[in-house]
Scaffold this motif. Sequence first.
Motif, PDB file in Angstrom:
ATOM      1  N   GLU A   1       1.247  63.740  41.838  1.00 43.73           N
ATOM      2  CA  GLU A   1       0.047  63.979  41.020  1.00 43.73           C
ATOM      3  C   GLU A   1       0.174  63.381  39.618  1.00 43.73           C
ATOM      4  O   GLU A   1       1.268  63.282  39.068  1.00 43.73           O
ATOM      5  CB  GLU A   1      -0.190  65.490  40.878  1.00 43.73           C
TER       6      GLU A   1
ATOM      7  N   ASP B   1      -5.621  63.721  38.286  1.00 43.33           N
ATOM      8  CA  ASP B   1      -5.759  64.590  39.464  1.00 43.33           C
ATOM      9  C   ASP B   1      -5.955  66.035  39.017  1.00 43.33           C
ATOM     10  O   ASP B   1      -6.762  66.770  39.560  1.00 43.33           O
ATOM     11  CB  ASP B   1      -4.479  64.537  40.322  1.00 43.33           C
ATOM     12  N   ARG B   2      -5.142  66.431  38.024  1.00 41.50           N
ATOM     13  CA  ARG B   2      -5.139  67.833  37.604  1.00 41.50           C
ATOM     14  C   ARG B   2      -5.092  67.900  36.074  1.00 41.50           C
ATOM     15  O   ARG B   2      -4.332  67.153  35.450  1.00 41.50           O
ATOM     16  CB  ARG B   2      -3.900  68.520  38.190  1.00 41.50           C
TER      17      ARG B   2
ATOM     18  N   GLU C   1     -10.144  65.339  38.130  1.00 42.58           N
ATOM     19  CA  GLU C   1     -10.686  64.812  39.391  1.00 42.58           C
ATOM     20  C   GLU C   1     -10.684  65.886  40.483  1.00 42.58           C
ATOM     21  O   GLU C   1     -11.629  65.994  41.241  1.00 42.58           O
ATOM     22  CB  GLU C   1      -9.855  63.607  39.857  1.00 42.58           C
ATOM     23  N   THR C   2      -9.602  66.661  40.581  1.00 46.21           N
ATOM     24  CA  THR C   2      -9.490  67.625  41.690  1.00 46.21           C
ATOM     25  C   THR C   2      -9.291  69.073  41.235  1.00 46.21           C
ATOM     26  O   THR C   2      -9.835  69.990  41.829  1.00 46.21           O
ATOM     27  CB  THR C   2      -8.312  67.232  42.620  1.00 46.21           C
TER      28      THR C   2
END
Length: 337
Positions: free
Chosen positions: A189, A259-260, A280-281
């Motif tokens: 990640e 991502d995080r 994003e996630t």
Amino acid sequence: MPALRVPKGEAELVKGKLKKLNLYDGKRRPKIEGDFVLLPVFEDDRLHSLGYEVLDIELPLRPERQIYKNLESVLAERLTKEELGHLRRYDVVGDIAVVQIPPELEHRVDDIVWGLLKVHPFLKVIAKKGFHEGAFRIRDYSIIWGEKRLETVHRENGVEIKVDLSKAFFNPRMKGERYRLAQLVRDGERILMPFAGVLPYALVIARYRKVKITALELNREAYELGLENIELNRKRLKGEIEFIHGDAFEVLPGLPTYDRVISPTPRGVDALALTLSKAETWLHYYDFVEESEIGRFRERILKECLKQGKECAVRVKKVSDFKPHVFKVCADVRILG
Ligand SMILES: C[S@@+](CC[C@H](N)C(=O)[O-])C[C@H]1O[C@@H](n2cnc3c(N)ncnc32)[C@H](O)[C@@H]1O
């Protein structure tokens, strides 16, 4: 997190050996599994040469409450029942104990120092804590016993964290939360972490996961301690940490998405829209919320998701009590699309 699977009859002996090697993680609880005991240990190459199976398992952390109870029982010898009722929780940061002394116990300071030294003979400093002040969230402290310093190295979740309580924010009570996040993160990640302080979250995550973290901090002294911490833990880290000195509100708009995003937001700061726009996630967004307002806090996040054209699932978790009916909470925001 690693654990050593040892036959019951050998557990005490092996535990002693692990302690001598500084491999035993006393902050987590062992677990009995049939004829075996799973002993909590720190990740280390030496584990594999001990002749026991090494497992990757989540063993629960020991509750902070337990050390508080120890102090209470030691002080029962000297304080009245009523005085014991005024005792507050305290923290141990490295070799410094941080205590609150309410007015009702001002005349008992010497006894409290005596009790703390009985429970934690390794202490070198005992400091009384005041309030968090200013944007950098630094507390006011007065030293009531021991060496005249507030700098120390705190060990937690398998990393060493150099802190100076007079210069930068640090909260040892978040160790369980840092552990929780490290479990959620997956190798590979890319993580953004504004409001990073001396890097406790980043170090714990990078200790256990092969990730790339971009962290950010405005307080120059916290930033410099964070750089020292990266060096201090260099050999232990699986992941990489890039650390930027700057204002999150100025720097983040120029960064890509990640991502995080993990935002240990300072109290009173609203960074929701900004941090969500970079995720994003996952977004883990911390805030201080009245218990009766938790539902509204969740709705506010869902509204912001809608505004940014994101479909989100939001779960709000109480992380610690802050004052009566007010909690430090973490919103785990999963961005579905
Ligand atoms: C609640 S503390 C959390 C620190 C760290 N994550 C920890 O848990 O120890 C918030 C941190 O944000 C920093 N900070 C405050 N305003 C900031 C800003 N505008 N940009 C970047 N960092 C900021 C403070 O100096 C402080 O270290």
